[in-house]
Design a protein around this motif. Structure first.
Motif, PDB file in Angstrom:
ATOM      1  N   MET A   1      66.065  48.064  31.417  1.00 53.35           N
ATOM      2  CA  MET A   1      66.192  46.957  32.364  1.00 53.35           C
ATOM      3  C   MET A   1      66.200  47.479  33.801  1.00 53.35           C
ATOM      4  O   MET A   1      66.606  46.785  34.721  1.00 53.35           O
ATOM      5  CB  MET A   1      67.450  46.142  32.066  1.00 53.35           C
ATOM      6  CG  MET A   1      68.716  46.955  32.092  1.00 53.35           C
ATOM      7  SD  MET A   1      70.154  45.966  31.645  1.00 53.35           S
ATOM      8  CE  MET A   1      70.258  46.250  29.901  1.00 53.35           C
TER       9      MET A   1
ATOM     10  N   SER B   1      77.478  44.273  38.836  1.00 50.21           N
ATOM     11  CA  SER B   1      76.304  45.132  38.903  1.00 50.21           C
ATOM     12  C   SER B   1      75.033  44.393  38.451  1.00 50.21           C
ATOM     13  O   SER B   1      73.954  44.571  39.016  1.00 50.21           O
ATOM     14  CB  SER B   1      76.599  46.409  38.122  1.00 50.21           C
ATOM     15  OG  SER B   1      75.493  46.915  37.506  1.00 50.21           O
TER      16      SER B   1
ATOM     17  N   SER C   1      78.921  51.416  34.642  1.00 45.98           N
ATOM     18  CA  SER C   1      77.970  50.322  34.426  1.00 45.98           C
ATOM     19  C   SER C   1      77.736  50.118  32.934  1.00 45.98           C
ATOM     20  O   SER C   1      77.587  49.007  32.452  1.00 45.98           O
ATOM     21  CB  SER C   1      76.640  50.628  35.116  1.00 45.98           C
ATOM     22  OG  SER C   1      75.585  49.986  34.449  1.00 45.98           O
ATOM     23  N   ALA C   2      77.715  51.231  32.210  1.00 45.44           N
ATOM     24  CA  ALA C   2      77.402  51.133  30.785  1.00 45.44           C
ATOM     25  C   ALA C   2      78.550  50.504  30.008  1.00 45.44           C
ATOM     26  O   ALA C   2      78.335  49.701  29.096  1.00 45.44           O
ATOM     27  CB  ALA C   2      77.078  52.523  30.231  1.00 45.44           C
TER      28      ALA C   2
ATOM     29  N   TYR D   1      71.426  47.471  25.210  1.00 43.71           N
ATOM     30  CA  TYR D   1      72.387  46.649  25.920  1.00 43.71           C
ATOM     31  C   TYR D   1      73.556  47.486  26.413  1.00 43.71           C
ATOM     32  O   TYR D   1      73.932  47.454  27.579  1.00 43.71           O
ATOM     33  CB  TYR D   1      72.888  45.572  24.954  1.00 43.71           C
ATOM     34  CG  TYR D   1      73.740  44.504  25.573  1.00 43.71           C
ATOM     35  CD1 TYR D   1      73.165  43.331  26.031  1.00 43.71           C
ATOM     36  CD2 TYR D   1      75.113  44.655  25.667  1.00 43.71           C
ATOM     37  CE1 TYR D   1      73.953  42.332  26.582  1.00 43.71           C
ATOM     38  CE2 TYR D   1      75.900  43.661  26.207  1.00 43.71           C
ATOM     39  CZ  TYR D   1      75.310  42.498  26.659  1.00 43.71           C
ATOM     40  OH  TYR D   1      76.091  41.512  27.193  1.00 43.71           O
TER      41      TYR D   1
ATOM     42  N   SER E   1      80.676  44.962  35.309  1.00 45.99           N
ATOM     43  CA  SER E   1      79.307  44.861  34.798  1.00 45.99           C
ATOM     44  C   SER E   1      78.591  43.633  35.362  1.00 45.99           C
ATOM     45  O   SER E   1      77.418  43.721  35.729  1.00 45.99           O
ATOM     46  CB  SER E   1      79.304  44.791  33.271  1.00 45.99           C
ATOM     47  OG  SER E   1      79.696  46.030  32.734  1.00 45.99           O
TER      48      SER E   1
ATOM     49  N   MET F   1      73.954  50.724  26.747  1.00 50.84           N
ATOM     50  CA  MET F   1      73.693  51.828  27.673  1.00 50.84           C
ATOM     51  C   MET F   1      72.913  51.365  28.898  1.00 50.84           C
ATOM     52  O   MET F   1      72.439  52.192  29.676  1.00 50.84           O
ATOM     53  CB  MET F   1      72.972  52.943  26.950  1.00 50.84           C
ATOM     54  CG  MET F   1      73.864  53.486  25.862  1.00 50.84           C
ATOM     55  SD  MET F   1      73.295  54.986  25.164  1.00 50.84           S
ATOM     56  CE  MET F   1      74.592  55.276  23.960  1.00 50.84           C
TER      57      MET F   1
ATOM     58  N   GLY G   1      81.301  48.062  29.122  1.00 47.21           N
ATOM     59  CA  GLY G   1      81.616  46.682  29.477  1.00 47.21           C
ATOM     60  C   GLY G   1      81.791  45.883  28.202  1.00 47.21           C
ATOM     61  O   GLY G   1      82.189  46.424  27.160  1.00 47.21           O
ATOM     62  N   LEU G   2      81.462  44.609  28.298  1.00 43.70           N
ATOM     63  CA  LEU G   2      81.605  43.758  27.115  1.00 43.70           C
ATOM     64  C   LEU G   2      80.751  44.252  25.958  1.00 43.70           C
ATOM     65  O   LEU G   2      81.048  43.990  24.808  1.00 43.70           O
ATOM     66  CB  LEU G   2      81.207  42.323  27.467  1.00 43.70           C
ATOM     67  CG  LEU G   2      82.170  41.590  28.403  1.00 43.70           C
ATOM     68  CD1 LEU G   2      81.615  40.223  28.759  1.00 43.70           C
ATOM     69  CD2 LEU G   2      83.533  41.444  27.739  1.00 43.70           C
ATOM     70  N   GLY G   3      79.676  44.962  26.282  1.00 44.90           N
ATOM     71  CA  GLY G   3      78.820  45.509  25.226  1.00 44.90           C
ATOM     72  C   GLY G   3      79.617  46.357  24.256  1.00 44.90           C
ATOM     73  O   GLY G   3      79.419  46.275  23.042  1.00 44.90           O
ATOM     74  N   ASN G   4      80.522  47.159  24.790  1.00 42.22           N
ATOM     75  CA  ASN G   4      81.288  48.050  23.927  1.00 42.22           C
ATOM     76  C   ASN G   4      82.416  47.328  23.203  1.00 42.22           C
ATOM     77  O   ASN G   4      82.689  47.599  22.044  1.00 42.22           O
ATOM     78  CB  ASN G   4      81.924  49.168  24.764  1.00 42.22           C
ATOM     79  CG  ASN G   4      80.903  49.870  25.614  1.00 42.22           C
ATOM     80  OD1 ASN G   4      80.300  49.266  26.494  1.00 42.22           O
ATOM     81  ND2 ASN G   4      80.678  51.124  25.343  1.00 42.22           N
TER      82      ASN G   4
HETATM   83  N1  TRP Z   1      76.031  47.864  29.447  1.00 41.94           N
HETATM   84  C1  TRP Z   1      76.890  46.792  29.791  1.00 41.94           C
HETATM   85  C2  TRP Z   1      77.923  46.569  28.723  1.00 41.94           C
HETATM   86  O1  TRP Z   1      78.031  47.328  27.796  1.00 41.94           O
HETATM   87  C3  TRP Z   1      76.160  45.506  29.965  1.00 41.94           C
HETATM   88  C4  TRP Z   1      75.007  45.566  30.848  1.00 41.94           C
HETATM   89  C5  TRP Z   1      73.766  45.312  30.482  1.00 41.94           C
HETATM   90  C6  TRP Z   1      75.007  45.894  32.210  1.00 41.94           C
HETATM   91  N2  TRP Z   1      72.963  45.453  31.553  1.00 41.94           N
HETATM   92  C7  TRP Z   1      73.692  45.812  32.634  1.00 41.94           C
HETATM   93  C8  TRP Z   1      75.966  46.245  33.111  1.00 41.94           C
HETATM   94  C9  TRP Z   1      73.330  46.061  33.913  1.00 41.94           C
HETATM   95  C10 TRP Z   1      75.617  46.513  34.418  1.00 41.94           C
HETATM   96  C11 TRP Z   1      74.296  46.422  34.808  1.00 41.94           C
HETATM   97  O2  TRP Z   1      78.654  45.627  28.779  1.00 41.94           O
END
Ligand code: TRP
Length: 453
Positions: free
Chosen positions: A226, A321, A21-22, A220, A318, A222, A24-27
């Protein structure tokens, strides 16, 4: 022996799910462009320091709250203290804001996949290619719609499990490819300047914006502040060592981001011909820079196609999720059917995502807070809402349920001791809230144009 093995697979399973989940596009997309923009090594060091202190504290707290209550965010806060039910709702707002613009970027990734497949690296590497794409009136909407429709289909038919299986194979390949490309970039002429910028901190690049953006990125990337990690925690077996799981997730997530940055930031130096303003490309950085790298590699079009399909998988897991979180909250709350809720969330995402897609072209005169629509959404979730949720979570843990409640949960198996508990208590009660408050105030003042940072 038998129980030992299942403990082990339980722990690995948990870490992989949470890391999935962590990561994703964030990285891959967000971290490199922020690092390029906000001071390179200065940003990197700032990020790592915040990750091991602040990120660690908050992630432990969230996962422990989930595991302790066995509930997802909205119910979990309410169960621990009736007055804090609103905090779960506030946390739930974050994925609602993120999903549409996350899917816009997901659409860009799909577009680049298709472009590498059809026209190849040399065309996508042209200077005007990215700008022509995002200023076009139909293309970004088309790709965004494909992305969000795919996400909706998966959530609607409940086939996440299948996708997760596929992505368990895809993610390690993406990691290997990212490291490989980063190493290749290091061998190119002119890389050294870029590597220096990316790794060595330089105090003259430091500003409050560096800290603010590193902090927002931490949340974002990690998936903190949220409610997500609370939900993951609710599935975590009681006998899993929570502290070391958190270390592992942080390590995976930060490691991935580090190599994505190493692949992209030095490339900016290599291909910009010394023009440092290229570092400020923002949300488009990866899409502008990587095609140039691929165009310089033999079989670059094939490699680029593979790379973007893998990034697509990281993004879609992501977005699934994110959407699943929203859908299940609405279903619980209003007792709607899954189909109805999915359609509703899809319509909402289209309504927000379409103007967001147009925000760099046809609608570029709309500049909320002086930014593009996409940057404004990103700012509101990462630099306003998430710090508020994080601040309230710290106050909640520090002064309402007390740090001991979390420490007891971490140590519940009776065989684990929480090694960093002293730091945890002090961080969550004092350092984190004061720091967050300062960040929050300066970010709001900055957005309103009262101070410039
Ligand atoms: N952490 C995810 C990323 O790095 C983005 C993201 C933010 C996410 N909130 C989330 C993914 C909730 C899954 C669920 O891209």
């Amino acid at each position: 022996m038998e129980t030992k093995r299942s403990n082990f697979s339980g722990k690995v399973g948990f870490i992989l799910a949470a890391a999935g989940s962590a990561i994703g596009l964030g990285n891959i997309w967000r971290f490199p462009y922020l690092a390029a923009k906000y001071g390179g090594g200065t940003f990197l060091v700032c990020y790592i320091v915040l990750a091991v202190t602040f990120g660690f504290t908050l992630m432990i707290a969230e996962i422990a709250i989930g595991r302790k209550t066995g509930l997802s965010a909205i119910e979990a806060f309410k169960k621990l203290d009736q007055r804090f039910g609103f905090l779960g709702i506030l946390a739930a707002l974050v994925p609602i804001i993120i999903l549409p613009y996350y899917s816009v970027i997901g659409g860009w990734v799909l577009k680049y996949f298709s472009a590498f497949l059809t026209v190849g690296a040399n065309v996508t590497a042209q200077d005007t290619y990215f700008n022509d794409f995002i200023t076009n009136a139909q293309q970004p909407i088309l790709w965004f719609t494909c992305f969000i429709a795919l996400t909706t289909l998966v959530v609607l038919f409940g086939v996440e499990k299948g996708i997760e299986k596929v992505s368990k194979i895809m993610m390690p390949i993406l990691a290997v490819l990212t490291v490989g490309i980063a190493l290749y970039v290091l061998t190119m002429d002119g890389a050294i300047e870029g590597v220096k910028y990316y790794i060595l901190p330089n105090m003259s690049n430091f500003s409050i914006m560096t800290v603010l953006s590193a902090m927002g990125q931490l949340f974002y990337s990690m998936s903190l502040a949220m409610g997500i990690m609370i939900t993951y925690g609710s599935y975590m077996p009681k006998n899993t060592n929570l502290e070391s799981a958190v270390h592992n997730i942080e390590l995976f997530d930060t490691g991935f981001a580090f190599f994505a940055g190493l692949m992209i930031v030095p490339s900016v130096f290599i291909f910009s011909g010394g023009d440092e303003s290229a570092l400020n490309a923002g949300a488009g950085l990866m899409f502008i820079t990587l095609p140039k790298v691929f165009a310089s590699i033999p079989f670059g079009s094939v490699l680029g196609t593979v790379f973007f399909i893998l990034v697509f998988f990281a993004a879609v897991t992501s977005s699934i999720s994110l959407m699943e979180t929203i859908v299940s909250i609405l279903m619980d709350k209003f007792k709607w059917s899954r189909t109805f809720t999915c359609i509703l969330v899809l319509i909402y995402s289209l309504l927000i995502g379409i103007p967001t897609s147009l925000g760099f072209g046809v609608l570029d005169f709309i500049q909320p807070l002086g930014m593009s629509i996409l940057d404004a959404m990103d700012f509101i979730s990462n630099s306003v809402l998430m710090p508020i949720v994080a601040l309230l979570t710290c106050i909640f843990v520090g002064f309402v349920i007390k740090p001991k409640a979390i420490i007891d949960e971490v140590e519940i198996s009776g065989t684990e001791t929480f090694k960093n508990k002293a730091m945890f208590s002090f961080m969550i009660k004092w350092i984190a809230p004061i720091f967050l408050l300062a960040i929050l105030i300066s970010s709001i003042l900055n957005a309103l144009g009262i101070i410039t940072m």
